[in-house]
Design a protein around this motif. Sequence first.
Motif, PDB file in Angstrom:
ATOM      1  N   TRP A 107     -86.207  95.501  75.066  1.00 11.06           N
ATOM      2  CA  TRP A 107     -85.822  94.244  75.714  1.00 11.06           C
ATOM      3  C   TRP A 107     -87.008  93.273  75.772  1.00 11.06           C
ATOM      4  O   TRP A 107     -86.820  92.067  75.633  1.00 11.06           O
ATOM      5  N   PRO A 213     -81.406 101.963  74.619  1.00 15.04           N
ATOM      6  CA  PRO A 213     -80.219 102.108  75.460  1.00 15.04           C
ATOM      7  C   PRO A 213     -79.699 100.745  75.893  1.00 15.04           C
ATOM      8  O   PRO A 213     -80.439  99.750  75.904  1.00 15.04           O
ATOM      9  N   GLU A 214     -78.453 100.695  76.278  1.00 14.08           N
ATOM     10  CA  GLU A 214     -77.860  99.434  76.723  1.00 14.08           C
ATOM     11  C   GLU A 214     -78.512  98.940  78.000  1.00 14.08           C
ATOM     12  O   GLU A 214     -78.693  97.731  78.198  1.00 14.08           O
ATOM     13  N   ASP A 215     -78.871  99.880  78.883  1.00  8.85           N
ATOM     14  CA  ASP A 215     -79.493  99.507  80.161  1.00  8.85           C
ATOM     15  C   ASP A 215     -80.740 100.365  80.351  1.00  8.85           C
ATOM     16  O   ASP A 215     -80.664 101.484  80.857  1.00  8.85           O
TER      17      ASP A 215
END
Length: 405
Positions: A107, A213-215
């Motif tokens: 991110w 990962p998504e989060d």
Amino acid sequence: MPARSPERLTLAQARRVALAAQGFAVERPAAVGNRALTATLARLGVVQIDSVNVLSRAHYLPFFSRLGAYDRGGLDALAGRAPRRLVEYWAHEASYVPPATLPLLHWRMQRWETDAWGSLRRVAVEHPDLVAAVLEEVGARGPVTAVGLERALAHDLPRAKDHWGWNWSLVKQALEHLFFSGRVTSAGRTAQFERRYALPERALPAAALAAPPEDPFPELVETAARATGVATERDLRDYFRLPVADARHGIEVLVERGVLLPVQVGELRRPAYLHAAARLPRRVEARALLAPFDPLVWQRDRVEELFGFRYRIEIYVPAPQRVHGYYVLPFLLGDRLVARVDLKADRAAGVLVVQGAYAEPDAPPATARELAEELGLLAGWLGLDQVRVVPRGDLAAALAGVVGA
């Protein structure tokens, strides 16, 4: 911990939890191999890298503090040779992390337009062709240093030599942009501490190349919580330098899962969180010198709250304005920070120089003797023959009296 976790911890208990989480509640091993080094990195989650070499580079010292003498070449090999067990990225600052942590920081790579500093953003916007050429050159020549690429591209030379440490050419800025955004990585460092840039798929192990990962934020917060034992939101956020909203989201998820347990620490006003697996030892009998960039002392306010120890790094303070010295290491004895020493490795003379030594008001009588023994171990690990104490600071005379005795 007892089966039912406490709702309150005294400051002394919180200190012991924090020290156990950081690896200071166990004896140092008789011998240190790669397994101990990678296990220590896994426990800490992240180890900061820094170029200052007045004593030893910052990433070497946290391992010594917890493990004792070890082969620094072995640590270099873990980061610089396949299969790499330490990978580099902007985690806290420039840091080593376990390979599996890198996808959790994807991110940050994606947010380079807002999170990277000015020159790294500008070079991508103002010189996209150069960035593309640098990326292509890394693919063709990597692993390669910035100097090597400058020579290859014959770009932006000669350059100014003022502003040591920040006289980056456009090529270096392009490389750092690519590193921040994840399109190139570090294949290790040279003996001169230059980063060796390479394409990720050619340098990183599979765990570092896994899909993000998504989060990622609950996992990053949990890594911080395991490494700190008990911490406030501020402390958990600072460990990976997370944005406020993302850190709070991670905390909320972990509280809901029962991984983080809200606790009151002493009389501190800020709420704290205890990791559910944290240990609360009855005693901690540690002895260690802590680098200015050691994870235990990153968050200076936390250090003052838990240990009653006010600590500020003075490297960037003009010499006449320094209180304790240039490269000052806190000294941990038992579960307290009891002293601090300003250290310098005089490699030409083979001497570890104590340029200043200062005791805390509640330092026990054994402080000078225990500190002298730890300084002797440090000197031996650094390949220095002796310790010399300069008569500066209220602990210097007592320390000089027992050094070498």
